[in-house]
Design a protein around this motif. Structure first.
Motif, PDB file in Angstrom:
ATOM      1  N   SER A   1      42.100  28.971  50.496  1.00 14.86           N
ATOM      2  CA  SER A   1      40.905  29.822  50.485  1.00 14.86           C
ATOM      3  C   SER A   1      40.824  30.636  49.202  1.00 14.86           C
ATOM      4  CB  SER A   1      40.918  30.752  51.702  1.00 14.86           C
ATOM      5  OG  SER A   1      40.889  30.012  52.907  1.00 14.86           O
ATOM      6  N   ILE A   2      41.950  31.236  48.791  1.00 18.13           N
ATOM      7  CA  ILE A   2      41.981  32.021  47.547  1.00 18.13           C
ATOM      8  C   ILE A   2      41.696  31.120  46.350  1.00 18.13           C
ATOM      9  CG2 ILE A   2      43.477  33.341  46.000  1.00 18.13           C
ATOM     10  CD1 ILE A   2      44.933  34.348  48.540  1.00 18.13           C
ATOM     11  N   PHE A   3      42.326  29.956  46.333  1.00 17.09           N
ATOM     12  CA  PHE A   3      42.171  29.018  45.226  1.00 17.09           C
ATOM     13  C   PHE A   3      40.712  28.571  45.091  1.00 17.09           C
ATOM     14  CE2 PHE A   3      42.283  24.895  43.167  1.00 17.09           C
ATOM     15  CZ  PHE A   3      43.259  25.030  42.207  1.00 17.09           C
ATOM     16  N   GLY A   4      40.099  28.189  46.202  1.00 15.83           N
ATOM     17  CA  GLY A   4      38.719  27.730  46.167  1.00 15.83           C
ATOM     18  C   GLY A   4      37.750  28.825  45.767  1.00 15.83           C
ATOM     19  N   ALA A   5      37.939  30.038  46.322  1.00 17.45           N
ATOM     20  CA  ALA A   5      37.034  31.149  46.009  1.00 17.45           C
ATOM     21  C   ALA A   5      37.128  31.544  44.533  1.00 17.45           C
ATOM     22  CB  ALA A   5      37.353  32.346  46.903  1.00 17.45           C
ATOM     23  N   ALA A   6      38.356  31.627  43.998  1.00 14.50           N
ATOM     24  CA  ALA A   6      38.531  31.997  42.591  1.00 14.50           C
ATOM     25  C   ALA A   6      37.938  30.940  41.666  1.00 14.50           C
ATOM     26  CB  ALA A   6      40.009  32.204  42.284  1.00 14.50           C
ATOM     27  N   SER A   7      38.056  29.670  42.048  1.00 13.24           N
ATOM     28  CA  SER A   7      37.474  28.599  41.238  1.00 13.24           C
ATOM     29  C   SER A   7      35.958  28.707  41.208  1.00 13.24           C
ATOM     30  CB  SER A   7      37.891  27.236  41.788  1.00 13.24           C
ATOM     31  OG  SER A   7      39.282  27.030  41.682  1.00 13.24           O
ATOM     32  N   ALA A   8      35.359  29.042  42.360  1.00 17.35           N
ATOM     33  CA  ALA A   8      33.901  29.196  42.420  1.00 17.35           C
ATOM     34  C   ALA A   8      33.437  30.325  41.505  1.00 17.35           C
ATOM     35  CB  ALA A   8      33.465  29.456  43.860  1.00 17.35           C
ATOM     36  N   VAL A   9      34.169  31.435  41.495  1.00 14.07           N
ATOM     37  CA  VAL A   9      33.799  32.558  40.629  1.00 14.07           C
ATOM     38  C   VAL A   9      33.989  32.187  39.161  1.00 14.07           C
ATOM     39  CG1 VAL A   9      34.321  34.950  40.026  1.00 14.07           C
ATOM     40  CG2 VAL A   9      34.343  34.232  42.424  1.00 14.07           C
ATOM     41  N   ALA A  10      35.042  31.407  38.866  1.00 14.55           N
ATOM     42  CA  ALA A  10      35.318  31.023  37.481  1.00 14.55           C
ATOM     43  C   ALA A  10      34.192  30.192  36.880  1.00 14.55           C
ATOM     44  CB  ALA A  10      36.632  30.253  37.401  1.00 14.55           C
ATOM     45  N   MET A  11      33.426  29.518  37.716  1.00 15.70           N
ATOM     46  CA  MET A  11      32.301  28.727  37.212  1.00 15.70           C
ATOM     47  C   MET A  11      31.240  29.600  36.553  1.00 15.70           C
ATOM     48  SD  MET A  11      31.833  25.967  40.325  1.00 15.70           S
ATOM     49  CE  MET A  11      30.539  25.054  39.455  1.00 15.70           C
ATOM     50  N   THR A  12      31.257  30.893  36.862  1.00 13.45           N
ATOM     51  CA  THR A  12      30.254  31.813  36.305  1.00 13.45           C
ATOM     52  C   THR A  12      30.810  32.679  35.185  1.00 13.45           C
ATOM     53  OG1 THR A  12      30.769  33.613  37.867  1.00 13.45           O
ATOM     54  CG2 THR A  12      29.218  31.921  38.610  1.00 13.45           C
ATOM     55  N   ALA A  13      32.075  32.463  34.769  1.00  9.25           N
ATOM     56  CA  ALA A  13      32.708  33.312  33.758  1.00  9.25           C
ATOM     57  C   ALA A  13      32.059  33.104  32.389  1.00  9.25           C
ATOM     58  CB  ALA A  13      34.196  33.019  33.681  1.00  9.25           C
ATOM     59  N   HIS A  14      32.024  34.183  31.592  1.00 11.49           N
ATOM     60  CA  HIS A  14      31.396  34.125  30.273  1.00 11.49           C
ATOM     61  C   HIS A  14      32.348  34.526  29.146  1.00 11.49           C
ATOM     62  CE1 HIS A  14      27.441  33.392  31.979  1.00 11.49           C
ATOM     63  NE2 HIS A  14      27.616  34.416  32.805  1.00 11.49           N
ATOM     64  N   SER A  15      33.564  34.929  29.461  1.00 10.67           N
ATOM     65  CA  SER A  15      34.479  35.370  28.410  1.00 10.67           C
ATOM     66  C   SER A  15      35.883  34.855  28.692  1.00 10.67           C
ATOM     67  CB  SER A  15      34.513  36.903  28.338  1.00 10.67           C
ATOM     68  OG  SER A  15      35.152  37.449  29.486  1.00 10.67           O
TER      69      SER A  15
END
Length: 471
Positions: A94-108
């Motif tokens: 769950s942590i791995f999947g959620a963090a990956s989803a957020v990383a798709m929106t990273a800009h820096s």
């Protein structure tokens, strides 16, 4: 008139463990976190251009995952033993999947480094739980086959991650690599809910939080200093202080654990030769052809099998060190094929030796030791070799004196940025980068040979044919 007696209540039937389905699910979870170790490498040039990351930041985008992963494996393994390996799998995925989803929106680059660290937390919960689920719930006749499959997936997933992410990047941009993580984690999460039984040791002692803090602090200080060494100098006071401090903290961790009644990791277990010898090759074994190894171990023993695998790997690394920009694919194949075969010979008996050295109630910790040897070796190895590569690249990069200072600084900071400049700058950068890569691969070959000597020495006269363990 007396009331009719109710029929006796039968205890619920024990849940039937479907070993094939469980093996498939835990291997899917394993592949998800191992592939993430390597899958981002092919996206680094695009990430550098998109986020303007320096070479050091790019190294941290990779190493933040490995560092957190390695640092938390032991407490995560103990957590699974105490509270449930299925629970650890569910939480980690769950942590791995959620963090990956957020990383798709990273800009820096800073955001990516932080999110890769969170991914490492999830992976630390997942990886020891995969192997300990197999060793803690399967019967002996099922366990050997499942462990060999686990070992094959553990190594093959690194290559699969590179290939799959490369294909994805042909169509989409770098956030799609994290999207692949989300899909894999979701599939593994559903499979865990459906097929994986819960297993835990209700009598396990409380987690050794103090020991965990010491282990994490020591690893962070050590690897951080190695990664930053090219920027500050290997002999600078800052680098030497960091390296010395990390080693001192880890030495303190060993002394502290030896005096604990219920340590996170009892250092005395490394006196068992099967476990010690198994830990050496795991740092480098990432691409095994592991299904053949059990038969070879049964015929010639773990010592010869592991040593031959490591020597083969070293020879393959020397071949790969001869690559240039004009080399044909056949030279790449000549290096990669024996590299994979050597890892296959080394990895399965190493895994069996580690997990069989500890009792059933501590399989989570045993699995964590197995994974820790791999990930610590990976984190430190990547950091050291990347530092050597970076130092060589910067020292061999001969730029024109007429190049503006800002552009020269960018070229020295990142080969990706230098390549983007084109012309003579790009050509110089490619040559300097190749020089650094050649040196790093030759040093890696020497390290693997040292591991082969260590395994051959530790397992001398202690093979037990057919088990892959040592007495």
């Amino acid at each position: 008139m007396t009331a009719a007696m109710p029929p006796p209540v039968k205890p619920p039937a024990a849940r039937v463990v479907r070993s094939g389905a469980v093996t498939a699910v835990v291997c899917m979870a394993l592949a998800t976190v191992v592939a993430a170790m390597s899958s981002l490498n092919v996206a680094l040039p695009e990430i550098a251009r998109s986020t303007h990351a320096t070479q050091t930041q790019l190294a941290w985008i990779i190493d933040a995952y490995s560092l957190v992963f390695a640092s938390l494996l032991l407490p995560a393994g103990a957590f699974g033993d105490r509270y449930g390996r299925r629970l650890a799998l569910l939480a980690g995925l769950s942590i791995f999947g959620a963090a990956s989803a957020v990383a798709m929106t990273a800009h820096s680059a800073t955001e990516l480094i932080a999110l890769r660290a969170v991914l490492g937390l999830g992976a630390a919960l997942v990886m020891p739980a995969t192997l300990s689920t197999i060793t803690g719930t399967f019967a002996d006749e099922q366990r050997t086959r499942a462990v060999s499959i686990w070992a094959a997936v553990a190594g093959g997933s690194a290559v699969l991650g590179l290939l799959t992410s490369g294909l994805v990047l042909e169509v989409w941009s770098w956030p799609s690599v994290f999207g692949l993580n989300v899909v894999l984690a979701a599939v593994a999460l559903i499979g865990t809910f459906r097929f994986v039984p819960e297993s835990a040791d209700p009598h396990a002692p409380r987690l050794d939080v103090s020991g965990a803090v010491l282990a994490v602090a020591g690893m962070v200080a050590l690897v951080y200093s190695i990664i930053e060494a090219p920027s500050h100098g290997w002999l600078s006071a800052r680098t030497l202080a960091g390296l010395g401090g990390g080693i001192a903290i880890l030495a303190g961790f060993v002394l502290f654990e030896m005096r604990r009644r219920h340590p996170l990791l009892d250092p005395r277990v490394f006196a068992r030769r099967g476990l010690s010898a198994g830990s050496l090759p795991m740092a480098a074994a990432m691409m095994p052809a592991a299904r053949l190894a059990p038969a070879l171990v049964a015929r010639i023993g773990a010592r010869i099998t592991c040593t031959a695998g490591l020597v083969t790997m070293a020879a393959a690394l020397v071949v790969l060190a001869q690559l240039t920009g004009s080399s044909s694919y056949w030279l790449v194949a000549v290096g990669l094929i024996p590299l994979g075969a050597g890892m296959g010979l080394a990895m399965t008996p190493a895994t069996s030796g580690i997990t069989s050295a500890l009792p059933a109630a501590q399989q989570g910790v045993g699995s964590a030791i197995n994974d820790l040897s791999r990930e610590v070796g990976g984190a430190v190895g990547i950091a050291v070799l990347a530092s050597i590569l970076t130092s060589t690249y910067q020292s061999h990069l001969h730029l024109s004196r007429h190049l503006p200072a800002a552009e020269a600084g960018q070229a020295r900071a990142s080969v990706a940025l230098a390549s983007h400049m084109g012309g003579a700058v790009a050509a110089q950068a490619h040559t300097a980068f190749a020089d650094g890569l050649h040196l790093a691969l030759l040093i890696a070959a020497g390290i693997v040979i040292a591991a082969a000597i260590g395994v051959a020495t530790l397992l001398r006269g202690h093979d037990r044919a057919g088990t892959g363990t040592s007495a």
